[in-house]
Every structure is written in structure tokens, then in C-alpha cells.
Design an enzyme around this catalytic site. Structure first.
Site, short mmCIF file in Angstrom:
data_model
loop_
_atom_site.label_atom_id
_atom_site.label_comp_id
_atom_site.label_asym_id
_atom_site.label_seq_id
_atom_site.Cartn_x
_atom_site.Cartn_y
_atom_site.Cartn_z
CB CYS A 51 -0.98 -0.04 1.17
SG CYS A 51 -2.44 1.00 0.89
CG HIS A 54 -4.10 -3.90 2.76
ND1 HIS A 54 -3.19 -3.48 3.71
CD2 HIS A 54 -4.62 -2.78 2.22
CE1 HIS A 54 -3.18 -2.16 3.75
NE2 HIS A 54 -4.03 -1.71 2.85
CD GLU A 107 -2.32 -6.50 5.28
OE1 GLU A 107 -3.03 -5.49 5.44
OE2 GLU A 107 -1.66 -6.70 4.24
#
Length: 366
Positions: free
Chosen positions: A254, A340, A342
Site C-alpha cells: 500500500c 493488502h 494480510e
């Protein structure tokens, strides 16, 4: 819960009237919308949302309360909440409190019982802009005047307001692989994903020097997510350039992806209304496979600047608008993505990127 009136005013003069949720007060920020159906607590505690008023497109918010393990930072980071239906009660046995109490604890102002469909359509057409919510002052004209004082997100450096101030660690200190993580507003789950893969992670404040980080003797560098405009972070861009020049593998997510791009001479630009949600389609140009991803960003790396740089390869694109979603450097084990991997809550399609990062570190270590 007794309902108290509240008002939402946008910078273009659009007004929505509803009822107060969270803390009674006034708040400002750039208004944005998130299309995710679940995971509101993880979203609200994501540091990338710092100084943003968030519209949730899911109709009901608060119905499953809050859980002490479902956080991406130690407090709510959104500056305000906008929702259609807000539940002050919750029914999940595992929850430890209501969202209402959680918002009051962190002094977050919100508004409910407005037409969020109409609001999102308006933002999509008009683009990102500042807004103000108040449940203590219902005078629209005075709120408009107060809103004029709020700075634009374009040109705003915010990572320094959410980055840690002292280093800390996560994972097994005896692990064979060590990662130095630059905290630009990191989500906890990034460090967790690395620790789960056998990495010992040391999280460094954003004002650390490359010498500070190299003293940890890392096998890799992680460049975290975070809030604000990447072009307003020249010191961080220079630091990331120095990190890349060490020749040690690096992985950016990001904002980390954006400052990596800037460090290599690429450009970033403000988006019309950004990407925020857990259902964004991405294509991996290397494998040809599609991924459903979690995203939260209002800036993007310029497609033209990637194509003009012979040392950078475009690896992922966003299938909705063909924006840059991933790059890698052709002569180094350095790569980054705009989304993202994660994701929590969210799809796990992109977790393989952490495995690739570990493989890069292991290969160099051997």
C-alpha cells in the site's frame, strides 16, 4: 439507546441529517466509503484510515460487537463513522463490548440513519472531498465555515501521526530469518503474517535511519501501509531508496508500495474516490491468475511512469479500472503491491506474496 440528532455536511454543500452514534461531538476528515461486508472492527482500527470519515456500505454495523483480538492497532483510527443502521447491542458471545462503547472510549463521532446508497453514489460521481459530522452543533452554515479550515488530503503527510515512536519486536528471536519493518502506519496482521512464516520481525519508527535498521542485521525489509499522500514524504522516499540500494530483499504494501515507486523515480497521483473494501479484483500478470483482494487507498502509482521506466516491471493490475496494483524491480529482489495480502477480515488469495518474500530472503541468505 436514546436517539440524538446529527448532521453530515460535505465540502460541496451536500447535507445529510440522521442520528448520533459514538461520542457526542464534531469531527472532520476526508470522506470515503468501504464496500466490505464484514470486519468493521479491523477496518476502523486500520491506521491507513487516519483522518478519514468512513461510510460503510453494509446496512447494519455494530451487530456483532467488538472483540479484543480483531484489531489492527490499539485504537480506532477513523475520524468519523457514517452508516445506515447502527446497532448499540450485540449478540456474539465472544464479543467483549458494544461498538457504541468502543467508539465512546476512543472518542469517535458518528452518524446513522441516513441514505448511504445516495451518499456513496454522490461520492462516486463528485469524487473525494472533506466532510464534517456533528451531533453537538446542527447549524449547517457554521459547520460549512468550520469545514473550510480542514486541509485537503492531497499533499498531507500523516504517517508521523500513527507510526510507532520506539522499536518493538514480534515472533521468535531465534528464527533464522529476520525482517526489519518500517512502520508508516502498519497493520498488526502484516507482522503476524511474517511471524507465522518463521520470521523474527523488528518494527521501526518511520524516522529511523537505514543504519538503525541495518544494525538489526535483517534478511529483508518490509515497507508498511499507512495514511496520507506519499508525495509529501520526501525523507521516507529517500530512506526507502537507501534500503533498496542495500541489495537486501524488500516487500512494500500500500503506502509502502507507493514510496517504493517514488524512490525509483515513478510518480503517484490522487484517485477520484479510491479503492476501499475486501472484494477488489486483481490480475497477476506473471501467473495470469485472478485474486480477490482487500484494498484501502486514495493514491495510486502512475501507470505511465511504470511503463516509462525500463527497470520496473508491472506485475499486477486492478481489473475494475486498470490501475497499477503491483510492481517489481527487474534487477533486485524487491517488489510491492497496492493492496493488502494480510487481509483480515478479507480474502486470503494474496497470502502467497508473503511466501515469495520469505523465499527471496532465504535465497539471498543461502
Amino acid at each position: 439507546m436514546e436517539k440524538r440528532p446529527a448532521v453530515l455536511v460535505l465540502a460541496d454543500g451536500t447535507v445529510f441529517k440522521g442520528n448520533a452514534v459514538g461520542k457526542i461531538g464534531t469531527t472532520t476528515g476526508e470522506i470515503a466509503f468501504n464496500t466490505g461486508m464484514t470486519g468493521y472492527q479491523e477496518v476502523f482500527t486500520d491506521p491507513s484510515y487516519h483522518r478519514q470519515i468512513l461510510v460503510m456500505t453494509t446496512s447494519h454495523i455494530g451487530n456483532y460487537g467488538v472483540h479484543e483480538d480483531e484489531i489492527e492497532s490499539e485504537s480506532i483510527k477513523i475520524s468519523g463513522l457514517v452508516t445506515k443502521k447502527f446497532s448499540p447491542n450485540f449478540s456474539r458471545p465472544a464479543a467483549f463490548d458494544s461498538l457504541q462503547n468502543y467508539m465512546e472510549r476512543d472518542k469517535v463521532v458518528g452518524i446513522s440513519d441516513i441514505d448511504t446508497r445516495a451518499l456513496v453514489r454522490h461520492i462516486r460521481n463528485a469524487g473525494a472531498m472533506n466532510a464534517i459530522i456533528s451531533s453537538e452543533n446542527l447549524d449547517v452554515d457554521s459547520l460549512k465555515e468550520e469545514l473550510k479550515k480542514v486541509p485537503s488530503m492531497d499533499g498531507l503527510e500523516l504517517s508521523s501521526e500513527v507510526s510507532c515512536t520506539t522499536p518493538y519486536t514480534m515472533g521468535d528471536e531465534n528464527a533464522e530469518v529476520k525482517v526489519a519493518l518500517l512502520d508508516l502506519g502498519v497493520k498488526k496482521n502484516i507482522a503476524r503474517c511474517l511471524a507465522e512464516r518463521g520470521c523474527y520481525v523488528k518494527i521501526f519508527p518511520m524516522n529511523s535511519s537505514v543504519e538503525d535498521m541495518m544494525a538489526f542485521n535483517p534478511d529483508g525489509f518490509m515497507l508498511s501501509n499507512g495514511p496520507g499522500d506519499p508525495s509529501a514524504m520526501p525523507e521516507t522516499v529517500e530512506l526507502v531508496k537507501q534500503i533498496v540500494n542495500t541489495g537486501i530483499p524488500a516487500f512494500g504494501i500500500c503506502l509502502g508500495h507507493q514510496v517504493l515507486a517514488l524512490s525509483q523515480g515513478l510518480q503517484t497521483e490522487k484517485m477520484h474516490n479510491g479503492h476501499r473494501g475486501i472484494n477488489h479484483p486483481i490480475k497477476n500478470l506473471i501467473t495470469g491468475k485472478g485474486e480477490i483482494t482487500s484494498q484501502n487507498h486514495g493514491f495510486v502509482v502512475s501507470h505511465e511512469s511504470v511503463e516509462a521506466n525500463p527497470e520496473v516491471e508491472l506485475t499486477h493490475i486492478h481489473l475494475n479500472d486498470n490501475t497499477v496494483a503491483g510492481i517489481r524491480l527487474k534487477n533486485k529482489k524487491v517488489f510491492s503491491v497496492q493492496y493488502h495480502p494480510e487481509a483480515s477480515a478479507g480474502p486470503h488469495d494474496s497470502r502467497y506474496l508473503f511466501d515469495e518474500f520469505v523465499e527471496n530472503m532465504t535465497a539471498v541468505k543461502v
